[in-house]
Design a protein around this motif. Sequence first.
Motif, PDB file in Angstrom:
ATOM      1  N   TYR A 223       0.730  -1.192  -0.138  1.00  9.57           N
ATOM      2  CA  TYR A 223       0.025   0.032  -0.001  1.00  9.57           C
ATOM      3  C   TYR A 223       0.836   1.312   0.069  1.00  9.57           C
ATOM      4  O   TYR A 223       0.623   2.203  -0.844  1.00  9.57           O
ATOM      5  CB  TYR A 223      -1.094   0.088   1.242  1.00  9.57           C
ATOM      6  N   GLU A 224       1.897   1.166   0.773  1.00 13.25           N
ATOM      7  CA  GLU A 224       2.720   2.254   0.864  1.00 13.25           C
ATOM      8  C   GLU A 224       3.539   2.613  -0.318  1.00 13.25           C
ATOM      9  O   GLU A 224       3.716   3.914  -0.947  1.00 13.25           O
ATOM     10  CB  GLU A 224       3.833   2.271   2.062  1.00 13.25           C
ATOM     11  N   TRP A 225       3.978   1.692  -1.175  1.00 13.25           N
ATOM     12  CA  TRP A 225       4.680   1.923  -2.385  1.00 13.25           C
ATOM     13  C   TRP A 225       3.336   2.205  -3.402  1.00 13.25           C
ATOM     14  O   TRP A 225       3.763   3.136  -4.363  1.00 13.25           O
ATOM     15  CB  TRP A 225       4.950   0.534  -2.944  1.00 13.25           C
ATOM     16  N   PHE A 226       2.267   1.704  -3.310  1.00 10.82           N
ATOM     17  CA  PHE A 226       1.351   2.137  -4.220  1.00 10.82           C
ATOM     18  C   PHE A 226       0.898   3.403  -4.025  1.00 10.82           C
ATOM     19  O   PHE A 226       0.627   4.343  -5.133  1.00 10.82           O
ATOM     20  CB  PHE A 226      -0.067   1.427  -3.826  1.00 10.82           C
ATOM     21  N   VAL A 227       0.820   3.986  -2.798  1.00  7.88           N
ATOM     22  CA  VAL A 227       0.398   5.480  -2.836  1.00  7.88           C
ATOM     23  C   VAL A 227       1.645   6.219  -3.162  1.00  7.88           C
ATOM     24  O   VAL A 227       1.467   7.306  -3.814  1.00  7.88           O
ATOM     25  CB  VAL A 227       0.236   5.726  -0.985  1.00  7.88           C
ATOM     26  N   ALA A 228       2.691   6.041  -2.949  1.00  3.29           N
ATOM     27  CA  ALA A 228       3.916   6.704  -3.306  1.00  3.29           C
ATOM     28  C   ALA A 228       3.827   6.824  -4.859  1.00  3.29           C
ATOM     29  O   ALA A 228       4.359   7.943  -5.131  1.00  3.29           O
ATOM     30  CB  ALA A 228       5.191   6.134  -2.858  1.00  3.29           C
ATOM     31  N   ALA A 229       3.748   6.043  -5.422  1.00  3.56           N
ATOM     32  CA  ALA A 229       3.739   5.789  -6.943  1.00  3.56           C
ATOM     33  C   ALA A 229       2.738   6.602  -7.388  1.00  3.56           C
ATOM     34  O   ALA A 229       2.776   7.367  -8.442  1.00  3.56           O
ATOM     35  CB  ALA A 229       3.860   4.402  -7.530  1.00  3.56           C
ATOM     36  N   ASN A 230       1.418   6.407  -7.093  1.00  2.00           N
ATOM     37  CA  ASN A 230       0.175   7.173  -7.424  1.00  2.00           C
ATOM     38  C   ASN A 230       0.231   8.545  -7.163  1.00  2.00           C
ATOM     39  O   ASN A 230      -0.358   9.548  -7.888  1.00  2.00           O
ATOM     40  CB  ASN A 230      -1.154   6.589  -7.070  1.00  2.00           C
ATOM     41  N   SER A 252      -8.309   4.923  -6.537  1.00  2.00           N
ATOM     42  CA  SER A 252      -7.535   3.731  -6.840  1.00  2.00           C
ATOM     43  C   SER A 252      -6.928   3.590  -5.278  1.00  2.00           C
ATOM     44  O   SER A 252      -6.737   2.576  -4.886  1.00  2.00           O
ATOM     45  CB  SER A 252      -6.811   3.750  -7.734  1.00  2.00           C
ATOM     46  N   ILE A 253      -6.382   4.484  -4.716  1.00  2.23           N
ATOM     47  CA  ILE A 253      -5.662   4.490  -3.374  1.00  2.23           C
ATOM     48  C   ILE A 253      -6.584   4.149  -2.288  1.00  2.23           C
ATOM     49  O   ILE A 253      -6.100   3.282  -1.393  1.00  2.23           O
ATOM     50  CB  ILE A 253      -5.148   5.905  -3.232  1.00  2.23           C
ATOM     51  N   PHE A 255      -9.092   2.312  -2.690  1.00  2.86           N
ATOM     52  CA  PHE A 255      -9.451   0.787  -2.906  1.00  2.86           C
ATOM     53  C   PHE A 255      -8.276  -0.136  -2.376  1.00  2.86           C
ATOM     54  O   PHE A 255      -8.512  -0.982  -1.744  1.00  2.86           O
ATOM     55  CB  PHE A 255      -9.829   0.478  -4.452  1.00  2.86           C
ATOM     56  N   MET A 256      -7.032   0.530  -2.682  1.00  3.96           N
ATOM     57  CA  MET A 256      -5.952  -0.416  -2.336  1.00  3.96           C
ATOM     58  C   MET A 256      -5.939  -0.411  -0.630  1.00  3.96           C
ATOM     59  O   MET A 256      -5.323  -1.160   0.082  1.00  3.96           O
ATOM     60  CB  MET A 256      -4.572   0.276  -2.716  1.00  3.96           C
ATOM     61  N   ALA A 257      -6.404   0.796  -0.042  1.00  2.77           N
ATOM     62  CA  ALA A 257      -6.182   0.972   1.306  1.00  2.77           C
ATOM     63  C   ALA A 257      -7.038  -0.203   2.130  1.00  2.77           C
ATOM     64  O   ALA A 257      -7.069  -0.807   2.893  1.00  2.77           O
ATOM     65  CB  ALA A 257      -6.660   2.193   1.584  1.00  2.77           C
ATOM     66  N   LEU A 258      -8.373  -0.367   1.293  1.00  4.88           N
ATOM     67  CA  LEU A 258      -9.344  -1.139   1.821  1.00  4.88           C
ATOM     68  C   LEU A 258      -8.839  -2.693   1.541  1.00  4.88           C
ATOM     69  O   LEU A 258      -8.978  -3.594   2.432  1.00  4.88           O
ATOM     70  CB  LEU A 258     -10.664  -0.986   0.765  1.00  4.88           C
ATOM     71  N   ARG A 259      -8.002  -3.043   0.247  1.00  6.54           N
ATOM     72  CA  ARG A 259      -7.539  -4.378   0.214  1.00  6.54           C
ATOM     73  C   ARG A 259      -6.524  -4.710   1.022  1.00  6.54           C
ATOM     74  O   ARG A 259      -6.548  -5.894   1.616  1.00  6.54           O
ATOM     75  CB  ARG A 259      -7.085  -4.460  -1.214  1.00  6.54           C
ATOM     76  N   THR A 260      -5.719  -3.980   1.525  1.00 12.30           N
ATOM     77  CA  THR A 260      -4.538  -3.955   2.481  1.00 12.30           C
ATOM     78  C   THR A 260      -4.989  -3.872   3.793  1.00 12.30           C
ATOM     79  O   THR A 260      -4.252  -4.057   4.867  1.00 12.30           O
ATOM     80  CB  THR A 260      -3.329  -3.171   2.228  1.00 12.30           C
ATOM     81  N   ASN A 261      -6.315  -3.451   4.209  1.00  8.91           N
ATOM     82  CA  ASN A 261      -6.480  -3.142   5.482  1.00  8.91           C
ATOM     83  C   ASN A 261      -5.632  -2.181   6.311  1.00  8.91           C
ATOM     84  O   ASN A 261      -5.372  -2.458   7.355  1.00  8.91           O
ATOM     85  CB  ASN A 261      -6.805  -4.478   6.153  1.00  8.91           C
TER      86      ASN A 261
END
Length: 321
Positions: A223-230, A252-253, A255-261
Amino acid sequence: MQQPEVSVIVPVYNAEKYLRKCVDSLLAQTFRYFEVILVDDGSPDRSGAICDEYAEKDPRVRVFHKENGGVSSARQCGLDHARGEYTIHADPDDWVEPNMLEELYAKAKAEDADMVICDYYVEFGKKTELKRQQPSALDSETVLREMFQRLHGSLCNKLVKRACYKDFQISFPPEIHYSEDLYVVVSLLLHPIKVAYIPRAFYHYNQTANPNSISRSAGKRTYEWFVAANERISSLLDEKRFATEKEKIRASIAFMALRTNYYPPSEFKHLFRGAEKGVQSLSGWKRLVTSGALHVNYNLFRRILQLLYLLRTLFLGVGKA
């Protein structure tokens, strides 16, 4: 050996189980003048040795070994050493059709294109799915906007003129480890480059070979990598001109926060309050669970999301996205 017209860049890390299939498919190209650049990103397995084996046998293969720095730094290393007029990327767990380079290069030269986009295949074990990638128009702004709608941000189905990277001072940010290819594609399309499309698929995007792929994991680091990239991608976009695209990035961020809880329910709802417009632009089931978590019951829709991924794994295999 003639100067290569196309450089194929392959970032390699812990790929010993499937690397040979990828490289063999590249060396089987009908196109003559190309090079394969294998960047061993500090692999602890035998990937580096396999790369060296190919370089010893085939002069079209060049190998660069580096300390582990992540996929973005590996792609940049390959780009820095590329000699071709055009570049394209391939991931080591995927493979390509033998006519890929010949047809993409012919299209690029025929239309004097800076970027040629093609369709691709998604491989789910025994199931193959064709993904059409035709933009609704070929101007760079339309293609850029559709990268946030229905087009794939990968550089594996895009032949790019290498001079564009230098002319527009575009590089892979070493600090991001996720969506680095989308970042570069967006950076390119912010300029008035000439885009062409070929309605054929050559690239096989393997969804099952590498269970350790970053994009398949759902941990908090992901999630942290996803946020940094987006957030880095969002920073490229003008606030007014690309408001819709920036809203979708925020969704999208979420959704990823939900996916990773990643957040407690109350904090999740507080942080992503107001993201509903962007959430509505997500694909069907992603829209359903994210909206449900925001407005109905976080824990319920988190469990529904877990069930959906479990079913997807059982029926299709573990996916990259």
